[in-house]
Design an enzyme around this catalytic site. Structure first.
Site, PDB file in Angstrom:
ATOM      1  N   TRP A 164      22.154  28.271  24.724  1.00 53.10           N
ATOM      2  CA  TRP A 164      21.104  29.232  25.078  1.00 53.10           C
ATOM      3  C   TRP A 164      19.775  28.951  24.385  1.00 53.10           C
ATOM      4  O   TRP A 164      18.718  29.356  24.869  1.00 53.10           O
ATOM      5  CB  TRP A 164      21.556  30.658  24.772  1.00 53.10           C
ATOM      6  CG  TRP A 164      21.518  31.058  23.313  1.00 53.10           C
ATOM      7  CD1 TRP A 164      22.489  30.847  22.378  1.00 53.10           C
ATOM      8  CD2 TRP A 164      20.461  31.749  22.632  1.00 53.10           C
ATOM      9  NE1 TRP A 164      22.111  31.351  21.160  1.00 53.10           N
ATOM     10  CE2 TRP A 164      20.871  31.915  21.288  1.00 53.10           C
ATOM     11  CE3 TRP A 164      19.214  32.252  23.032  1.00 53.10           C
ATOM     12  CZ2 TRP A 164      20.074  32.555  20.332  1.00 53.10           C
ATOM     13  CZ3 TRP A 164      18.421  32.893  22.077  1.00 53.10           C
ATOM     14  CH2 TRP A 164      18.851  33.042  20.747  1.00 53.10           C
ATOM     15  N   ARG A 187      23.152  46.667  25.198  1.00 45.59           N
ATOM     16  CA  ARG A 187      21.815  47.206  24.915  1.00 45.59           C
ATOM     17  C   ARG A 187      21.441  48.307  25.909  1.00 45.59           C
ATOM     18  O   ARG A 187      20.801  49.281  25.538  1.00 45.59           O
ATOM     19  CB  ARG A 187      20.793  46.069  24.934  1.00 45.59           C
ATOM     20  CG  ARG A 187      20.952  45.124  23.746  1.00 45.59           C
ATOM     21  CD  ARG A 187      20.027  43.917  23.896  1.00 45.59           C
ATOM     22  NE  ARG A 187      20.104  43.051  22.732  1.00 45.59           N
ATOM     23  CZ  ARG A 187      21.008  42.078  22.579  1.00 45.59           C
ATOM     24  NH1 ARG A 187      21.913  41.867  23.515  1.00 45.59           N
ATOM     25  NH2 ARG A 187      20.998  41.315  21.499  1.00 45.59           N
ATOM     26  N   ASP A 201      27.684  44.625  21.139  1.00 48.04           N
ATOM     27  CA  ASP A 201      26.549  44.155  20.349  1.00 48.04           C
ATOM     28  C   ASP A 201      26.144  45.308  19.448  1.00 48.04           C
ATOM     29  O   ASP A 201      26.700  46.406  19.539  1.00 48.04           O
ATOM     30  CB  ASP A 201      25.385  43.729  21.259  1.00 48.04           C
ATOM     31  CG  ASP A 201      24.542  42.624  20.634  1.00 48.04           C
ATOM     32  OD1 ASP A 201      24.098  42.816  19.488  1.00 48.04           O
ATOM     33  OD2 ASP A 201      24.347  41.582  21.273  1.00 48.04           O
ATOM     34  N   HIS A 256      26.361  40.214  15.025  1.00 41.64           N
ATOM     35  CA  HIS A 256      26.012  41.238  16.021  1.00 41.64           C
ATOM     36  C   HIS A 256      27.031  42.371  16.015  1.00 41.64           C
ATOM     37  O   HIS A 256      27.328  42.962  17.064  1.00 41.64           O
ATOM     38  CB  HIS A 256      25.936  40.631  17.422  1.00 41.64           C
ATOM     39  CG  HIS A 256      24.657  39.896  17.695  1.00 41.64           C
ATOM     40  ND1 HIS A 256      23.863  40.161  18.772  1.00 41.64           N
ATOM     41  CD2 HIS A 256      24.033  38.897  17.022  1.00 41.64           C
ATOM     42  CE1 HIS A 256      22.799  39.350  18.767  1.00 41.64           C
ATOM     43  NE2 HIS A 256      22.895  38.576  17.704  1.00 41.64           N
ATOM     44  N   ASP A 283      26.669  34.011  17.956  1.00 39.03           N
ATOM     45  CA  ASP A 283      25.245  33.710  17.781  1.00 39.03           C
ATOM     46  C   ASP A 283      24.603  34.614  16.738  1.00 39.03           C
ATOM     47  O   ASP A 283      25.111  35.682  16.412  1.00 39.03           O
ATOM     48  CB  ASP A 283      24.515  33.852  19.120  1.00 39.03           C
ATOM     49  CG  ASP A 283      24.591  35.270  19.673  1.00 39.03           C
ATOM     50  OD1 ASP A 283      25.702  35.837  19.650  1.00 39.03           O
ATOM     51  OD2 ASP A 283      23.560  35.811  20.116  1.00 39.03           O
ATOM     52  N   GLU A 284      23.479  34.159  16.228  1.00 39.26           N
ATOM     53  CA  GLU A 284      22.598  34.946  15.343  1.00 39.26           C
ATOM     54  C   GLU A 284      23.382  35.676  14.249  1.00 39.26           C
ATOM     55  O   GLU A 284      23.260  36.891  14.084  1.00 39.26           O
ATOM     56  CB  GLU A 284      21.774  35.924  16.187  1.00 39.26           C
ATOM     57  CG  GLU A 284      20.866  35.199  17.173  1.00 39.26           C
ATOM     58  CD  GLU A 284      20.046  36.139  18.036  1.00 39.26           C
ATOM     59  OE1 GLU A 284      18.902  35.779  18.365  1.00 39.26           O
ATOM     60  OE2 GLU A 284      20.535  37.232  18.384  1.00 39.26           O
TER      61      GLU A 284
END
Length: 305
Positions: A281, A47, A76, A153, A208-209
């Site tokens: 997390w 990021r 990411d 991601h 994740d996600e």
């Protein structure tokens, strides 16, 4: 006295701390040992890109605090940050964006641009720089754990290689297509290059996600579900188990290279790969569940860490 060079190094850090504000040292006796094997920090350079020099300075401070794991979040949606020779557009295109601040980019069009575009923000670590970081870390008894996100991601990967997405469109896709063997060919090729650079026993694969929405609509992914005989249950969709298949393949491949897998606690959804380590997390429940299943856990609940 110390039982290892690492212990002696940490003893020196204690001595430095005791003399930080004075040139005099009061006589004392310290008996010290680490409570936790894993004492880590995560730095996200996807990021917000950070240079080799910045990361070296952080490791200087980590060593003073006796921290021994640098979890480096290299990829990411916002940018790919490590040189991969077999897929050069990951750094010539997927490492660059406009505008420079992540929130403006995230709430905007989320596009990527060619390296050299006027006003482009980004950057990446070359393999040579990454190896310098590894050597610097080893001198300070720090292990760098690289994270390569899969299968979610991955907006930046699909932007550079749209054929790896379900719809072949370069935008608004974060999940790699699991129905295409080319996805796994890329995954293995990238892991091969990462393993050559980073000697860490553990490789973090994210996990994740991952929304999985495109998978439910994708004929390739649905065909893979049929081939594998995947069935939904009362807790998880077939697509959840499809992600478990990705994690299991990554774990098996890493095992052939003498490495072990870490994933975020979402990898618990569906079926957890046998030798996976879970990084919890979203709270503590994921870590508790993984421990009960006999897995190693690294606690990183976002409320505190």
């Amino acid at each position: 006295k110390a039982t290892s060079p690492q212990g002696l190094y940490y003893g020196i850090q204690s001595l430095k701390a005791l003399t930080l504000n004075s040139k005099q040292l009061t006589t004392c006796h310290i008996c010290d040992a680490p409570r936790f094997e894993y004492r880590g920090i995560l730095i996200d350079i996807s990021r917000h890109f950070r240079t080799k020099e910045f990361l070296m300075r952080q490791m200087d401070v980590m060593a003073e605090l006796k921290m021994n794991r640098l979890h480096l979040h290299l990829t990411d949606a916002a940018g790919w940050r490590i040189e991969i020779e077999s897929y050069p557009r990951l750094t010539s295109f997927a490492a660059w964006r406009m505008p420079d601040t992540w929130k403006e980019w995230w709430y905007g069009e989320r596009g990527h641009v060619e390296m050299g575009t006027p006003g482009a923000y980004g950057g990446y670590l070359t393999k040579e720089e990454a190896r310098e970081l590894v050597a610097y870390a080893e001198e300070r008894y720090i292990t760098i754990i690289p994270e390569i996100e899969m299968p979610g991601h991955s907006d930046e990967v699909i932007a550079a290689y749209p054929e790896l997405g379900c719809s072949h469109k370069p935008k608004n896709q974060g999940d790699l297509c699991i129905g295409k063997e080319a996805t796994f060919e890329m995954m293995q090729s990238i892991l091969d290059e990462i393993i050559e650079i980073f000697p860490s026993e553990y490789i973090h694969i994210g996990g994740d996600e991952c929304p999985k929405v495109k998978w439910a609509e994708c004929p390739h992914c649905q065909q893979k579900i049929q081939e594998l005989g995947i069935k939904a249950d009362e807790k998880h969709s077939a697509e959840h188990f499809l992600q478990s298949y990705v994690t299991a393949r990554a774990e098996q491949y890493l095992a052939t290279r003498g490495r072990r897998l870490i994933g975020w606690d979402e990898i618990l959804e569906g079926e957890l790969a046998p030798d996976a380590t879970v990084m919890s997390w979203r709270g503590t429940k994921g870590g508790e569940a993984a421990v009960k299943l006999g897995h190693d856990v690294i606690m990183t609940p976002y409320q505190y860490l």
